[in-house]
Design a protein around this motif. Structure first.
Motif, PDB file in Angstrom:
ATOM      1  N   VAL A  46       0.767  -1.297   0.061  1.00 36.75           N
ATOM      2  CA  VAL A  46       0.060  -0.036   0.016  1.00 36.75           C
ATOM      3  C   VAL A  46       0.885   1.174   0.203  1.00 36.75           C
ATOM      4  CG1 VAL A  46      -1.468   1.334   1.389  1.00 36.75           C
ATOM      5  CG2 VAL A  46      -2.249  -0.954   1.129  1.00 36.75           C
ATOM      6  N   GLU A  47       1.796   1.373   0.747  1.00 35.54           N
ATOM      7  CA  GLU A  47       2.840   2.322   0.966  1.00 35.54           C
ATOM      8  C   GLU A  47       3.496   2.668  -0.583  1.00 35.54           C
ATOM      9  OE1 GLU A  47       5.046   1.851   4.429  1.00 35.54           O
ATOM     10  OE2 GLU A  47       3.329   2.305   5.732  1.00 35.54           O
ATOM     11  N   ALA A  48       3.659   1.453  -1.141  1.00 40.51           N
ATOM     12  CA  ALA A  48       4.408   1.726  -2.569  1.00 40.51           C
ATOM     13  C   ALA A  48       3.614   2.660  -3.493  1.00 40.51           C
ATOM     14  CB  ALA A  48       4.629   0.480  -3.327  1.00 40.51           C
ATOM     15  N   GLY A  49       2.539   2.818  -2.942  1.00 37.33           N
ATOM     16  CA  GLY A  49       1.765   3.863  -3.990  1.00 37.33           C
ATOM     17  C   GLY A  49       0.929   3.101  -5.337  1.00 37.33           C
ATOM     18  N   GLY A  50       0.735   3.682  -6.099  1.00 39.17           N
ATOM     19  CA  GLY A  50       0.402   3.199  -7.386  1.00 39.17           C
ATOM     20  C   GLY A  50      -0.938   4.236  -7.928  1.00 39.17           C
ATOM     21  N   ALA A  86      -3.493  -8.504  -1.960  1.00 44.47           N
ATOM     22  CA  ALA A  86      -3.187 -10.003  -1.491  1.00 44.47           C
ATOM     23  C   ALA A  86      -2.862 -10.876  -2.615  1.00 44.47           C
ATOM     24  CB  ALA A  86      -4.626 -10.370  -0.613  1.00 44.47           C
ATOM     25  N   THR A  87      -3.789 -10.671  -3.499  1.00 39.80           N
ATOM     26  CA  THR A  87      -3.430 -11.684  -4.723  1.00 39.80           C
ATOM     27  C   THR A  87      -2.119 -11.425  -5.242  1.00 39.80           C
ATOM     28  OG1 THR A  87      -4.301 -10.230  -6.281  1.00 39.80           O
ATOM     29  CG2 THR A  87      -6.024 -11.665  -5.475  1.00 39.80           C
ATOM     30  N   LEU A  88      -1.432 -10.150  -5.032  1.00 39.76           N
ATOM     31  CA  LEU A  88      -0.016 -10.126  -5.700  1.00 39.76           C
ATOM     32  C   LEU A  88       0.898 -10.764  -4.616  1.00 39.76           C
ATOM     33  CD1 LEU A  88      -0.293  -6.308  -6.752  1.00 39.76           C
ATOM     34  CD2 LEU A  88      -0.384  -8.578  -8.120  1.00 39.76           C
TER      35      LEU A  88
END
Length: 90
Positions: A46-50, A86-88
């Motif tokens: 999540v913190e990696a952004g996108g 989660a799938t990642l």
């Protein structure tokens, strides 16, 4: 399409259909209640952004309906993003 993704509602003026700040707050909130073994790897993603395309699409779609509830929509949009993340990991 000029890039303005806000909707005009009766009596409300213009309200934003997509609220990225609300999604980010909801993602952080949902990660706070997860157990540590789950929240640590998820927090990194999540913190990696996108682009957050999935939750933004969810917010736009929810705004089409007659009863748009931004807080509930943000909670569900964040859940969609967390499920994708989660799938990642798996």
């Amino acid at each position: 399409m000029d890039g303005d993704f806000s909707l005009s509602r009766r009596g409300e003026g213009r309200t934003a259909a997509v609220n990225p700040e609300l999604i980010e707050l909801e993602l952080a909130r949902q990660l706070m209640i997860d157990p540590e073994p789950v929240s640590t790897p998820m927090r990194r993603l999540v913190e990696a952004g996108g682009k957050r395309l999935r939750p933004s699409s969810f917010q736009l779609t929810a705004a089409i309906g007659p009863r748009h509830e931004p807080l509930r929509t943000a909670a569900l949009a964040a859940a969609v993003e967390l499920l994708h993340n989660a799938t990642l990991i798996q």
